[in-house]
Design an enzyme around this catalytic site. Sequence first.
Site, PDB file in Angstrom:
ATOM      1  CG  LEU A 118      -1.736  -1.240   1.496  1.00 15.34           C
ATOM      2  CD1 LEU A 118      -2.554  -1.078   2.766  1.00 15.34           C
ATOM      3  CD2 LEU A 118      -2.636  -1.566   0.318  1.00 15.34           C
ATOM      4  CB  CYS A 119       0.592   4.335   0.363  1.00 17.93           C
ATOM      5  SG  CYS A 119       0.867   6.112   0.241  1.00 17.93           S
ATOM      6  CB  ALA A 120       5.357   5.136   0.896  1.00 18.04           C
TER       7      ALA A 120
ATOM      8  N   GLY B 295       4.359   0.297  -1.422  1.00 18.25           N
ATOM      9  CA  GLY B 295       4.440  -0.252  -2.774  1.00 18.25           C
ATOM     10  C   GLY B 295       5.728   0.122  -3.475  1.00 18.25           C
TER      11      GLY B 295
ATOM     12  N   GLY C 243      -1.555  -0.957  -4.093  1.00 21.56           N
ATOM     13  CA  GLY C 243      -2.712  -0.151  -3.746  1.00 21.56           C
ATOM     14  C   GLY C 243      -2.335   1.305  -3.600  1.00 21.56           C
TER      15      GLY C 243
END
Length: 622
Positions: A357-359, A361, A386
């Site tokens: 998710l987010c950073a 990723g 995500g």
Amino acid sequence: MSTDANTEKAAPKPRRASPRKAAATTSRARKGSPRAVTGSATRSTAARSASSRPTPAAPPDRAMGADSVDVAAPLDSLLVDAVFGPLRRFNPGMSGLRMAARLATRPQKLGRRVAGTAGELAKVAVGFSSVEPSAKDRRFAEQAWTDNAWLRRVLQTYLVTGQATKDLVGDAGLRWKDRERMTFVAENLVEALSPSNNPFLNPAALKAALDTGGTSYARGLRNFATDMAVKPRVPAMVDTSAFNVGQDLAITPGAVVLRTEVFELLQYTPTTETVRTAPMLLVPPTINKYYVADLAPGRSMVEHFVASGQQVFLVSWRNPSRKHAAWGLDTYVQAVLDAMDAVEQIAETDQQVLFSLCAGGIISSLTLGHLVNTGQEDRLSGFSLGVTLLDQSRAGLMSSVTSPELVRAAAAKSRADGYLDGRSLAAVFAWLRPGDLVWNYWVNNYLLGKQPPAFDVLYWNADTTRMAAELHADFLQLGLHNSLVTPGAVTVLGSPVDLSKVTVDSYVVAGIADHICPWASCYRSVHLLGGRSRFVLSTSGHIAALVNPPTNKKASYRVSDTTPTDPQQFLADNEPVQGSWWTDYVAWLGTHSGGSKPAPTSLGDAAHPVLAAAPGTYVFAT
């Protein structure tokens, strides 16, 4: 649109002779220790590699969709603002001078704008103006804005002058960087000067003061003093007394089965008789706590995936302090590899799905690049992102106000402190959407004297963490040079990263109203990653796009395995599907997580005994 493509069986992956042993040997050989990362990992060479290369050119307009209004908020600019404060962008600087000079060379256009505005203001003064706010503008929902002649004129004056201010930016014909900066300044100035923000003009505030004998204003002053006394010095968005982690949030049953200096690994208790053979490893962002993936029951991704028969493991990052200043991208990539090693051993498997998710990723994408470079990509049966921004080109305002000099200064400041305070980053995110995240709560908390609402996502958002100084510096350089789009431009653990060599299938989720990682920018990830990609465009913004359970009756998403170059073409080709993307993702997991086997009756194994019940201990660190 293909809505049943997710039932197609994934191509079989080649098997290694001794997969888990080989994987563990290869990854651990990089660090020379059995499993734990002690914080002495060498710095990622992102900065060194990227600095020797020119910044990749932005793709042509058509690649983004010529009519797209989405712009990215690249990591380097967000992290610069977290050091120097987001309000630096309110200073027009030389852009303001250039705008004034450009308008001076266009007297006819400027004259028409001034005359038109003056004419409309004259109509306002005599009560003949038909200007009115949008029906969706909640700031002016009170009937008094319409019924009271004086307030109506105040409102119309604001609307007319505000629109003229914004139009002047377009009239000036500025270059891209100046236009982006002045648009931001104009829009935020107009937002700040709204009469709804004025305690002596807002009819709801005046009524509350009369009804309470002035007590509402007294409460508002107390709320203001409380909020301004501590970072991030923006109006509180949530009632933090309404939740307790481990009691209301992050309560999916599970246990800590590995603890290193950098993270705890949580394994969740199966609730089905059988489970899929390939487990999921969930990697959250490093900026906040992990439980955005495990909010209240019924709104927890972890709970939902476990109930679907998925084995779920999750990384809970440690909140770094000054002594962890040296933790960089190498440290965090190695941590993901350590977690993968443990998952393979505990689940007795040689493949897993990596969902980030987010950073988180970004870290996982670098990990994927390392696995590809070292011949270990087949340890993954699927790769999911995500709301993650990998390609940070075409970044609108944020690129226009960031420079190498600011990046160097920001990195030097966080190195001196040993970390970047997450509360500072929270202020940056708030000022990206000041109408919703600043002035809305300004009115609620200070003018009306109310407490902010109790909402699990906002509680999580306020539960910030620090970022190690070296990771901050590495992220700054990664964003400044947009290194992930250029093969070999960034190196982690000695591996040059080339995402185009990826062959594992990917599942990419974005939010259509995301103001931090806009969907059209996230969309470009499907063309960075090799292999087959399935792109999902969820409703809502950055976090609400993820926390979007099937119980949300308003939820919808667009999805396709066909990904044209232009994101606007994807939008045109795929109609919304009612429901939550969680259901679609569970079906995708079913084709990428192998067959079924009996659910384990205990958590961990002999080498990874249960250390604590979920949510663990790192999640409580302040």
